[in-house]
Design an enzyme around this catalytic site. Sequence first.
Site, short mmCIF file in Angstrom:
data_model
loop_
_atom_site.label_atom_id
_atom_site.label_comp_id
_atom_site.label_asym_id
_atom_site.label_seq_id
_atom_site.Cartn_x
_atom_site.Cartn_y
_atom_site.Cartn_z
N ASP A 72 0.85 -1.21 0.12
CA ASP A 72 0.08 0.15 -0.02
C ASP A 72 0.84 1.40 0.13
O ASP A 72 2.19 1.22 0.27
CB ASP A 72 -1.00 0.07 1.34
CG ASP A 72 -0.21 -0.57 2.44
OD1 ASP A 72 0.87 -0.28 2.61
OD2 ASP A 72 -0.96 -1.06 3.35
N ASP A 141 -8.24 -3.89 14.11
CA ASP A 141 -9.45 -4.20 13.65
C ASP A 141 -9.48 -5.20 12.84
O ASP A 141 -10.35 -5.57 12.14
CB ASP A 141 -10.08 -2.90 13.28
CG ASP A 141 -9.67 -2.36 11.97
OD1 ASP A 141 -8.51 -2.88 11.53
OD2 ASP A 141 -10.06 -1.27 11.63
N HIS A 143 -7.62 -5.34 9.90
CA HIS A 143 -7.55 -5.14 8.52
C HIS A 143 -6.01 -5.64 8.06
O HIS A 143 -5.23 -5.62 8.86
CB HIS A 143 -7.59 -3.71 8.26
CG HIS A 143 -6.76 -2.88 8.72
ND1 HIS A 143 -6.72 -2.17 10.05
CD2 HIS A 143 -5.38 -2.55 8.50
CE1 HIS A 143 -5.83 -1.29 10.19
NE2 HIS A 143 -4.81 -1.56 9.37
N GLU A 148 -9.98 -2.25 5.07
CA GLU A 148 -10.40 -1.84 6.37
C GLU A 148 -11.57 -2.87 6.48
O GLU A 148 -12.39 -3.69 5.56
CB GLU A 148 -11.01 -0.45 6.32
CG GLU A 148 -9.90 0.51 6.04
CD GLU A 148 -9.08 0.90 7.38
OE1 GLU A 148 -9.08 -0.19 8.42
OE2 GLU A 148 -8.39 1.88 7.61
#
EC number: 3.5.99.6
Length: 266
Positions: A72, A141, A143, A148
């Site tokens: 990314d 979380d 990801h 996400e």
Amino acid sequence: MRLIPLNTAEQVGKWAARHIVNRINAFKPTADRPFVLGLPTGGTPLTAYKALVEMHKAGEVSFKHVVTFNMDEYVGLPKEHPESYYSFMHRNFFDHVDIPAENINLLNGNAPDIDAECRQYEEKIRSYGKIHLFMGGVGNDGHIAFNEPASSLASRTRIKTLTHDTRVANSRFFDGDVNQVPKYALTVGVGTLLDAEEVMILVLGHQKAQALQAAVEGNVNHMWTISCLQLHPKAVVVCDEPATMELKVKTLKYFNELEAENIKGL
């Protein structure tokens, strides 16, 4: 799925680096047949990068015939910015090994046509056939990369809006100021990851314990991107002891016994 339960973050980094080196050396890459490696950024892989650099300097591995694709990149952050992933990768890994510049592939978060940039990234990955090993980390979380919660499990490289929680977590790299953290990023998709021959995810710290539990004991669920590993035929999760605090005792015992030979001596 394999789970490699270790004690410390340093052990996780060293195990991951050794696994990468073993894979590269067993592959015996050449200029015409390179080993294709997917790479992450952030705090989690730093010990792995340090160990890889040390092994390279010790003559245990060469990256001359390795092609890399990063997961990314922030949108709108100049690549020369110290917190761009371009800068991160050169500072922590690329500048210390013998990988040719033309073998390094990073998403351009300042491309004039973002959709075309993402499409071309996928096409370039496909031009090599596949990524042989994709290393990654995971967010609190669940990801992976910047996929996400609620990301499609069939998704491809694209632009994503970062959640507030992700931006807060990453603000530690921006002097603690969440307003400096970009709101958008380019990221490989979940489907891109699942296409890799092998996926290795590193999980560190008690704050990642719920994500690890979701990956190992939960159901496949787009709200926990890491759970997609259950769909992969060759997924490896390497974790430290604090990350296992939400796992059932019998689950941890099972994997400790299963991987006893692979974690011995660490």
